[in-house]
Write a protein that holds these residues in place. Structure first.
Motif, PDB file in Angstrom:
ATOM      1  N   THR A 129       7.579 -14.245   5.681  1.00 15.47           N
ATOM      2  CA  THR A 129       7.147 -13.000   5.060  1.00 15.47           C
ATOM      3  C   THR A 129       5.862 -12.561   5.744  1.00 15.47           C
ATOM      4  O   THR A 129       4.937 -13.351   5.903  1.00 15.47           O
ATOM      5  CB  THR A 129       6.904 -13.207   3.544  1.00 15.47           C
ATOM      6  N   LEU A 130       5.830 -11.302   6.136  1.00 17.61           N
ATOM      7  CA  LEU A 130       4.678 -10.751   6.836  1.00 17.61           C
ATOM      8  C   LEU A 130       4.129  -9.579   6.040  1.00 17.61           C
ATOM      9  O   LEU A 130       4.876  -8.867   5.370  1.00 17.61           O
ATOM     10  CB  LEU A 130       5.075 -10.298   8.246  1.00 17.61           C
ATOM     11  N   PHE A 131       2.838  -9.385   6.148  1.00 16.77           N
ATOM     12  CA  PHE A 131       2.160  -8.300   5.449  1.00 16.77           C
ATOM     13  C   PHE A 131       1.224  -7.609   6.417  1.00 16.77           C
ATOM     14  O   PHE A 131       0.602  -8.268   7.248  1.00 16.77           O
ATOM     15  CB  PHE A 131       1.293  -8.841   4.298  1.00 16.77           C
ATOM     16  N   THR A 132       1.092  -6.302   6.281  1.00 16.83           N
ATOM     17  CA  THR A 132      -0.010  -5.588   6.916  1.00 16.83           C
ATOM     18  C   THR A 132      -0.796  -4.918   5.806  1.00 16.83           C
ATOM     19  O   THR A 132      -0.232  -4.511   4.783  1.00 16.83           O
ATOM     20  CB  THR A 132       0.463  -4.524   7.926  1.00 16.83           C
ATOM     21  N   SER A 133      -2.102  -4.815   6.012  1.00 13.30           N
ATOM     22  CA  SER A 133      -2.954  -4.205   4.995  1.00 13.30           C
ATOM     23  C   SER A 133      -4.278  -3.776   5.607  1.00 13.30           C
ATOM     24  O   SER A 133      -4.766  -4.403   6.549  1.00 13.30           O
ATOM     25  CB  SER A 133      -3.225  -5.196   3.860  1.00 13.30           C
ATOM     26  N   ASN A 134      -4.834  -2.712   5.046  1.00 10.24           N
ATOM     27  CA  ASN A 134      -6.201  -2.333   5.397  1.00 10.24           C
ATOM     28  C   ASN A 134      -7.197  -3.145   4.584  1.00 10.24           C
ATOM     29  O   ASN A 134      -8.400  -3.093   4.848  1.00 10.24           O
ATOM     30  CB  ASN A 134      -6.432  -0.838   5.164  1.00 10.24           C
ATOM     31  N   LEU A 135      -6.704  -3.890   3.596  1.00 13.87           N
ATOM     32  CA  LEU A 135      -7.552  -4.705   2.732  1.00 13.87           C
ATOM     33  C   LEU A 135      -7.544  -6.146   3.207  1.00 13.87           C
ATOM     34  O   LEU A 135      -6.513  -6.654   3.663  1.00 13.87           O
ATOM     35  CB  LEU A 135      -7.043  -4.657   1.285  1.00 13.87           C
ATOM     36  N   THR A 136      -8.677  -6.814   3.074  1.00 10.86           N
ATOM     37  CA  THR A 136      -8.707  -8.255   3.298  1.00 10.86           C
ATOM     38  C   THR A 136      -7.978  -8.910   2.128  1.00 10.86           C
ATOM     39  O   THR A 136      -7.700  -8.268   1.109  1.00 10.86           O
ATOM     40  CB  THR A 136     -10.149  -8.788   3.351  1.00 10.86           C
ATOM     41  N   ILE A 137      -7.714 -10.186   2.242  1.00 12.31           N
ATOM     42  CA  ILE A 137      -7.026 -10.898   1.165  1.00 12.31           C
ATOM     43  C   ILE A 137      -7.851 -10.866  -0.123  1.00 12.31           C
ATOM     44  O   ILE A 137      -7.298 -10.697  -1.215  1.00 12.31           O
ATOM     45  CB  ILE A 137      -6.645 -12.329   1.604  1.00 12.31           C
ATOM     46  N   SER A 138      -9.163 -10.973  -0.033  1.00 14.50           N
ATOM     47  CA  SER A 138      -9.999 -10.928  -1.239  1.00 14.50           C
ATOM     48  C   SER A 138     -10.054  -9.509  -1.808  1.00 14.50           C
ATOM     49  O   SER A 138     -10.062  -9.336  -3.031  1.00 14.50           O
ATOM     50  CB  SER A 138     -11.393 -11.475  -0.985  1.00 14.50           C
ATOM     51  N   GLU A 139     -10.072  -8.499  -0.953  1.00 13.92           N
ATOM     52  CA  GLU A 139     -10.019  -7.113  -1.446  1.00 13.92           C
ATOM     53  C   GLU A 139      -8.674  -6.820  -2.101  1.00 13.92           C
ATOM     54  O   GLU A 139      -8.606  -6.098  -3.103  1.00 13.92           O
ATOM     55  CB  GLU A 139     -10.267  -6.128  -0.304  1.00 13.92           C
ATOM     56  N   LEU A 140      -7.600  -7.388  -1.551  1.00 11.32           N
ATOM     57  CA  LEU A 140      -6.284  -7.205  -2.150  1.00 11.32           C
ATOM     58  C   LEU A 140      -6.236  -7.829  -3.540  1.00 11.32           C
ATOM     59  O   LEU A 140      -5.654  -7.263  -4.463  1.00 11.32           O
ATOM     60  CB  LEU A 140      -5.189  -7.802  -1.256  1.00 11.32           C
ATOM     61  N   GLU A 141      -6.861  -8.975  -3.698  1.00  9.86           N
ATOM     62  CA  GLU A 141      -6.892  -9.610  -5.019  1.00  9.86           C
ATOM     63  C   GLU A 141      -7.567  -8.700  -6.044  1.00  9.86           C
ATOM     64  O   GLU A 141      -7.067  -8.523  -7.158  1.00  9.86           O
ATOM     65  CB  GLU A 141      -7.613 -10.951  -4.960  1.00  9.86           C
ATOM     66  N   VAL A 142      -8.684  -8.089  -5.669  1.00  9.33           N
ATOM     67  CA  VAL A 142      -9.380  -7.157  -6.566  1.00  9.33           C
ATOM     68  C   VAL A 142      -8.481  -5.963  -6.864  1.00  9.33           C
ATOM     69  O   VAL A 142      -8.367  -5.516  -8.016  1.00  9.33           O
ATOM     70  CB  VAL A 142     -10.727  -6.703  -5.956  1.00  9.33           C
ATOM     71  N   HIS A 143      -7.827  -5.439  -5.842  1.00  6.74           N
ATOM     72  CA  HIS A 143      -6.919  -4.301  -6.008  1.00  6.74           C
ATOM     73  C   HIS A 143      -5.797  -4.624  -6.997  1.00  6.74           C
ATOM     74  O   HIS A 143      -5.463  -3.798  -7.855  1.00  6.74           O
ATOM     75  CB  HIS A 143      -6.334  -3.914  -4.643  1.00  6.74           C
ATOM     76  N   LEU A 144      -5.221  -5.803  -6.883  1.00  4.19           N
ATOM     77  CA  LEU A 144      -4.092  -6.189  -7.734  1.00  4.19           C
ATOM     78  C   LEU A 144      -4.500  -6.543  -9.163  1.00  4.19           C
ATOM     79  O   LEU A 144      -3.669  -6.561 -10.060  1.00  4.19           O
ATOM     80  CB  LEU A 144      -3.350  -7.386  -7.117  1.00  4.19           C
ATOM     81  N   ALA A 145      -5.780  -6.816  -9.369  1.00  3.92           N
ATOM     82  CA  ALA A 145      -6.246  -7.360 -10.644  1.00  3.92           C
ATOM     83  C   ALA A 145      -6.282  -6.362 -11.790  1.00  3.92           C
ATOM     84  O   ALA A 145      -6.209  -6.760 -12.948  1.00  3.92           O
ATOM     85  CB  ALA A 145      -7.634  -7.978 -10.475  1.00  3.92           C
TER      86      ALA A 145
END
Length: 181
Positions: A129-145
């Motif tokens: 599974t591959l992902f692309t994102s403008n967010l870092t993994i920690s920023e993604l966690e905040v986004h999803l929270a």
């Protein structure tokens, strides 16, 4: 800093060469970790991963390249029709790219029922599974929270699955869209 299109193309080629080793593992049905590729807007994340996946598809692998925000919209529109087919095609694909994760509006439904279910299945089955994102993994966690404690716990679970499934790489380059490539 990248100052020219030729520098950009050179860096892109170097990163594509690095992905060839992973492609060989996938081609030979060896276990392979996916990729969480983060970086600034327009630096070529999707271009790089999609090119790699297209090469795998030419060699007979079943790949799915999914622009994640659009996938969620299509799922919502298909509730009474072919929701299960669309969802399962993505969930079960041999190799999956979730492109631009973090660009979607988060709801508990798309975080827990869609993304969580896909990641859990792919983790259990050992599917790349591959992902692309403008967010870092920690920023993604905040986004999803979201803004509640339950959301933070569920976001943490999603992030742990992403970390299990992928290697995290940051790609920083000038916005290639300004060169029209």
């Amino acid at each position: 800093d990248i100052k020219s299109e030729s520098q950009f193309r050179q860096i892109l080629q170097e990163q594509q060469n690095q992905s060839e080793e992973e492609n060989e593992k996938i081609e030979n049905n060896e276990k392979s970790k996916g990729l969480f590729l983060t970086g600034n807007f327009g630096c070529g994340k999707t271009y790089l991963v999609a090119a790699s996946m297209n090469e795998l598809a030419k060699k007979g692998k079943k790949v799915a390249i999914v622009y994640y925000p659009d996938f969620l919209r299509k799922l919502k529109e298909s509730f009474s029709d072919d929701f299960k087919t669309i969802f399962n095609d993505v969930k079960n694909s041999e190799i999956l790219l979730l492109d631009d994760i973090g660009a979607e509006t988060v709801t508990s439904w798309n975080r827990d029922e869609i993304l969580g279910t896909i990641l859990q299945y792919r983790m259990q089955e050992g599917l790349p599974t591959l992902f692309t994102s403008n967010l870092t993994i920690s920023e993604l966690e905040v986004h999803l929270a979201s803004n509640d404690s339950e959301g933070r716990i569920k976001a943490r679970r999603i992030i742990e699955r992403i970390k299990f499934l992928t290697d995290n790489i940051t790609m920083i380059a000038e916005n290639r869209r300004k060169w029209g490539i």
